[in-house]
Design an enzyme around this catalytic site. Sequence first.
Site, PDB file in Angstrom:
ATOM      1  N   ASP A  25      15.614  -4.142 -14.967  1.00 33.68           N
ATOM      2  CA  ASP A  25      15.241  -2.951 -14.220  1.00 33.68           C
ATOM      3  C   ASP A  25      16.368  -1.923 -14.394  1.00 33.68           C
ATOM      4  O   ASP A  25      17.472  -2.256 -14.826  1.00 33.68           O
ATOM      5  CB  ASP A  25      15.069  -3.333 -12.748  1.00 33.68           C
ATOM      6  CG  ASP A  25      14.835  -2.130 -11.864  1.00 33.68           C
ATOM      7  OD1 ASP A  25      13.935  -1.336 -12.167  1.00 33.68           O
ATOM      8  OD2 ASP A  25      15.583  -1.975 -10.875  1.00 33.68           O
ATOM      9  N   ASP A  27      16.951   1.508 -12.016  1.00 30.03           N
ATOM     10  CA  ASP A  27      17.497   2.036 -10.764  1.00 30.03           C
ATOM     11  C   ASP A  27      17.846   0.917  -9.789  1.00 30.03           C
ATOM     12  O   ASP A  27      17.007   0.069  -9.464  1.00 30.03           O
ATOM     13  CB  ASP A  27      16.497   2.991 -10.121  1.00 30.03           C
ATOM     14  CG  ASP A  27      16.317   4.257 -10.933  1.00 30.03           C
ATOM     15  OD1 ASP A  27      17.323   4.940 -11.186  1.00 30.03           O
ATOM     16  OD2 ASP A  27      15.174   4.561 -11.318  1.00 30.03           O
ATOM     17  N   THR A 120      11.226  -0.380 -16.518  1.00 33.04           N
ATOM     18  CA  THR A 120      11.467   0.530 -15.411  1.00 33.04           C
ATOM     19  C   THR A 120      10.209   1.270 -15.008  1.00 33.04           C
ATOM     20  O   THR A 120       9.326   1.521 -15.844  1.00 33.04           O
ATOM     21  CB  THR A 120      12.566   1.548 -15.779  1.00 33.04           C
ATOM     22  OG1 THR A 120      12.718   2.510 -14.727  1.00 33.04           O
ATOM     23  CG2 THR A 120      12.237   2.291 -17.065  1.00 33.04           C
ATOM     24  N   SER A 121      10.130   1.651 -13.742  1.00 31.63           N
ATOM     25  CA  SER A 121       9.018   2.462 -13.259  1.00 31.63           C
ATOM     26  C   SER A 121       9.230   3.942 -13.547  1.00 31.63           C
ATOM     27  O   SER A 121       8.333   4.753 -13.294  1.00 31.63           O
ATOM     28  CB  SER A 121       8.817   2.247 -11.750  1.00 31.63           C
ATOM     29  OG  SER A 121       8.409   0.919 -11.487  1.00 31.63           O
ATOM     30  N   LYS A 152       4.970  -1.855 -10.616  1.00 35.52           N
ATOM     31  CA  LYS A 152       5.503  -2.960  -9.836  1.00 35.52           C
ATOM     32  C   LYS A 152       5.052  -2.754  -8.381  1.00 35.52           C
ATOM     33  O   LYS A 152       5.002  -1.623  -7.929  1.00 35.52           O
ATOM     34  CB  LYS A 152       7.039  -2.977  -9.890  1.00 35.52           C
ATOM     35  CG  LYS A 152       7.639  -3.113 -11.288  1.00 35.52           C
ATOM     36  CD  LYS A 152       9.147  -2.889 -11.247  1.00 35.52           C
ATOM     37  CE  LYS A 152       9.761  -2.881 -12.641  1.00 35.52           C
ATOM     38  NZ  LYS A 152      11.203  -2.547 -12.615  1.00 35.52           N
ATOM     39  N   ASP A 177      16.427  -5.299  -8.257  1.00 37.65           N
ATOM     40  CA  ASP A 177      17.054  -5.042  -6.955  1.00 37.65           C
ATOM     41  C   ASP A 177      16.066  -4.776  -5.838  1.00 37.65           C
ATOM     42  O   ASP A 177      16.426  -4.858  -4.668  1.00 37.65           O
ATOM     43  CB  ASP A 177      17.987  -3.825  -7.059  1.00 37.65           C
ATOM     44  CG  ASP A 177      17.195  -2.531  -7.143  1.00 37.65           C
ATOM     45  OD1 ASP A 177      17.308  -1.700  -6.214  1.00 37.65           O
ATOM     46  OD2 ASP A 177      16.436  -2.347  -8.117  1.00 37.65           O
TER      47      ASP A 177
END
Length: 231
Positions: A25, A27, A120-121, A152, A177
Amino acid sequence: MPQPIVSHPTASQPTVLEARALLLDMDGTLVDSGAVVLRVWGRWAARHGIPMQRVEEVVHGRQGHESMALLLPDRPMADNHADNARMLAEETADLDGVVPIPGAPAFLAAIAALPHALVTSADVALATARMGAAGLRMPEVRVTAEDVSASKPDPEGFLKGAAELGFAPADCVVLEDSPAGVAAGLAAGMCVLGIGAATAGYGATVTVDDLEQVTVERGADGSIRLLITRG
């Protein structure tokens, strides 16, 4: 629930998590973008009369329009997508305070020759801007918002990352996270190394405070060994 290859030799020795590929991931895992999130989402929350505490409960790890759908369930999705596009542009331009998570530069250097992907989103523009602002190398393989049909906590992104690298889900370890990210990794059938103590409560397989507690070794058989130590 995946069956992790985890060993806890003794209380004085590191926990060892083994994999053949890593899915990262961005962020909160590699990049600390919390200040930007507070500014951009804070303005959005104020416009809609939503407490920022409630916003922070859902936005981390998800694509923006999915978060808006949870926060404003009766709102047309077209409005969410329009807002999301504007906010992505704002976030991409606002890089003040974007810094690496402790240990991230050394960790990325250590896995440079090992199979890994960014999942990642964020979209490509935002991911590129934040990784650059944090001074971090962008992985060659990456799955971004443009590549998935579901955000996600849906496992699609991690499953695509594993497929891109050519590994079965069970051979991968996810680094995450957020509650949504941890849930996505577990739903994909992968072990999850949680970044941040709170991830223990999200169900992460193993947790660390940050990447300074993780050392990378390469096995003779090509496996990846993550040695986790705590002060």
